[in-house]
Enzyme design. Structure first.
Site, PDB file in Angstrom:
ATOM      1  N   TYR A 172       0.810  -1.106  -0.100  1.00  0.00           N
ATOM      2  CA  TYR A 172      -0.054  -0.125   0.033  1.00  0.00           C
ATOM      3  C   TYR A 172       0.914   1.280   0.089  1.00  0.00           C
ATOM      4  O   TYR A 172       0.358   2.169  -0.752  1.00  0.00           O
ATOM      5  CB  TYR A 172      -0.779  -0.013   1.245  1.00  0.00           C
ATOM      6  CG  TYR A 172      -1.811   1.085   1.342  1.00  0.00           C
ATOM      7  CD1 TYR A 172      -3.120   1.221   0.913  1.00  0.00           C
ATOM      8  CD2 TYR A 172      -1.624   2.005   2.255  1.00  0.00           C
ATOM      9  CE1 TYR A 172      -3.989   2.223   0.917  1.00  0.00           C
ATOM     10  CE2 TYR A 172      -2.452   3.129   2.545  1.00  0.00           C
ATOM     11  CZ  TYR A 172      -3.763   3.373   1.841  1.00  0.00           C
ATOM     12  OH  TYR A 172      -4.507   4.282   1.833  1.00  0.00           O
ATOM     13  N   LYS A 176       0.908   4.204  -2.802  1.00  0.00           N
ATOM     14  CA  LYS A 176       0.858   5.599  -2.486  1.00  0.00           C
ATOM     15  C   LYS A 176       1.809   6.602  -2.432  1.00  0.00           C
ATOM     16  O   LYS A 176       1.600   7.511  -3.036  1.00  0.00           O
ATOM     17  CB  LYS A 176       0.337   5.593  -1.056  1.00  0.00           C
ATOM     18  CG  LYS A 176      -1.122   4.950  -0.865  1.00  0.00           C
ATOM     19  CD  LYS A 176      -2.281   5.467  -1.637  1.00  0.00           C
ATOM     20  CE  LYS A 176      -3.493   5.190  -1.319  1.00  0.00           C
ATOM     21  NZ  LYS A 176      -4.522   5.633  -2.344  1.00  0.00           N
TER      22      LYS A 176
END
Length: 299
Positions: A172, A176
């Protein structure tokens, strides 16, 4: 007070729940016509149900707004194109793309599976690239046709997990961080067409974050998704045209601007790796330490 987004047409991906839902509702409240995109899966990305997006559309229409539902997968090349085409078909144009869709598959690096890595990278990174690419091509063509810049917006969604780093989220966080870089580069590329590109790093209590730790009622209020929507709404508006290539933090009691990588202490290079190690050790000691998850505390 005048509505900020009167007549603007915006797509919001992941618009059925949490932060995306608040984006859709506030944009419509401020006069935007909204394409509510949501695959309708769970927080890990499994399943598909357009009824969640349709429910937000119904809420908007009940308040006198205009909206349509879209159930395409943001990471599907053709689906992303259909999303852009639907906005133009339904409302005659597209002014803004709010890229909010995402999933979580948290795992420590030593335990993470290939599938857990691939799924998160696909939804976040390709799910940012594919719609943005098709929207950018649409605006480029519009700019060429009118002989001048349009007044369009791309708003991506990054995270403190990516720009500052969070244990258990290498997939993640990598996605990001990639989105933050994508934002800066796309802003530089698309400015010639009149397209601004900015990112929001939200701190919000949603189904994506509800089991990450224990939240007090005060936490739930300060991290309510409602605090994120004003940033997205202003960025979609014509008033934000002078701002591009920025990452804004919102939620948890603050608005802030995240400042990206900057070169720190430096030295002339050497060919001897032993000497290089001594120099690099000293440079590292002099350099500002990495930020903690709040962007301020040092590791």
């Amino acid at each position: 007070m005048a509505r900020l987004c009167e007549g603007r047409v915006a797509i919001v991906t992941g618009g059925a729940r949490g932060v995306g839902r608040e984006h859709c509702l506030m944009l419509a409240e401020h006069g935007a016509k909204v394409v509510v995109n949501d695959l309708g899966g769970d927080r890990a990305g499994a399943g598909q149900d357009i009824s969640a997006a349709q429910q937000v559309v119904n809420e908007i229409k009940a308040k006198g707004g205009e909206a349509v539902a879209n159930g395409d997968d943001v990471s599907d090349w053709n689906g992303a194109k259909r999303m852009v085409d639907q906005a133009v078909s339904a409302f005659g144009k597209l002014d803004a793309l709010v890229l909010n869709a995402g999933i979580l598959r948290d795992r420590m690096l030593v335990n993470m599976s290939e599938q857990e890595w691939d799924a998160v990278i696909k939804v976040h990174l390709k799910g940012t690239f594919a719609p943005a690419r098709h929207a950018a091509a649409y605006w480029r063509d519009q700019a060429k046709a009118k002989g001048g810049p349009v007044d369009a917006r791309i708003i991506t969604t990054t995270s403190v997990s990516g720009i500052y780093g969070n244990i258990g989220q290498t997939n993640y966080g990598a996605a990001k961080a990639g989105i933050a870089s994508f934002t800066v580069i796309a802003a530089r590329e698309l400015g010639r067409y009149g397209v601004t590109v900015n990112s929001i790093s939200p701190s919000a209590f949603t189904r994506m974050t509800e089991d990450l730790r224990t939240y007090t009622e005060e936490d739930k209020e300060t991290r309510s998704p409602k605090w994120i929507a004003p940033v997205a709404t202003w960025l979609v508006s014509e008033e934000s045209r002078e701002i591009t290539g920025r990452v804004f933090q919102a939620g948890n009691g603050q608005f802030a601007v995240a400042e990206g990588w900057h070169k720190g202490p430096e030295s002339k290079p050497v060919l001897d790796p032993h000497q290089a190690g001594k120099i690099l050790t000293e440079l590292a000691k002099k350099a500002r330490k990495n930020a903690g998850m709040n962007g301020l505390d040092l590791d």
